[in-house]
Scaffold this motif. Structure first.
Motif, mmCIF file in Angstrom:
data_model
loop_
_atom_site.group_PDB
_atom_site.id
_atom_site.type_symbol
_atom_site.label_atom_id
_atom_site.label_comp_id
_atom_site.label_asym_id
_atom_site.label_seq_id
_atom_site.Cartn_x
_atom_site.Cartn_y
_atom_site.Cartn_z
ATOM 1 N N VAL A 1 0.843 -1.206 0.000
ATOM 2 C CA VAL A 1 0.000 0.000 0.000
ATOM 3 C C VAL A 1 0.876 1.253 0.000
ATOM 4 O O VAL A 1 0.635 2.197 -0.762
ATOM 5 N N TYR B 1 2.552 1.626 -3.353
ATOM 6 C CA TYR B 1 1.589 2.016 -4.372
ATOM 7 C C TYR B 1 1.416 3.537 -4.395
ATOM 8 O O TYR B 1 1.584 4.178 -5.428
ATOM 9 N N ALA C 1 2.914 -2.505 -6.693
ATOM 10 C CA ALA C 1 2.304 -3.117 -5.511
ATOM 11 C C ALA C 1 2.213 -4.641 -5.659
ATOM 12 O O ALA C 1 2.494 -5.379 -4.704
#
Length: 128
Positions: A69, A72, A99
């Motif tokens: 996360v 990303y 990711a």
């Protein structure tokens, strides 16, 4: 108390002691050496390996949640849109690829660490 044993034909063959007298006789027959030959399991070693396994699992769980996360959003904002000047649509696509690759890397590391930890514990148990 003595109970006669009977064959299928119905004739008595031998007698068997029952109750406390039988238990005392059995203890005398087998002796204390046979009872001391049974190894006592050491649960403290098992407890340490369980703690180590749980620590490893929690560490990789935290990595699996935070790393993909975090990479990303940071790669989307700073690398693909900021540095490379890509559009929103392209940066979403490439950040998702980052990711997914991160998830695979974390999974591969977890399998590697778990495999080595298991074989180490197996070798230590085998040497005991």
């Amino acid at each position: 108390m003595r109970l006669p044993l009977r064959r299928a034909s119905g004739r008595p063959e031998a007698s068997v002691e029952r109750g406390a007298e039988g238990a005392v006789a059995a203890m005398e027959r087998y002796g204390e050496a046979a009872l001391n030959a049974v190894p006592v399991p050491d649960f403290r070693q098992n407890e340490g390996s369980l703690t180590s396994t749980l620590r490893t699992l929690l560490f990789f769980t935290a990595l699996m949640i935070t790393l993909p996360v975090g990479l990303y959003f940071s790669s989307k904002a700073y690398i693909f849109e900021g540095t490379l000047g890509m559009s929103d649509r392209d940066s979403y696509f490439y950040a998702a690829i980052v990711a997914v690759v991160t998830v695979h890397v974390v999974l591969a590391l977890f399998v590697y660490v778990a495999w080595n930890e298991g074989s180490r514990q197996w070798r230590e148990g085998k040497q005991d």
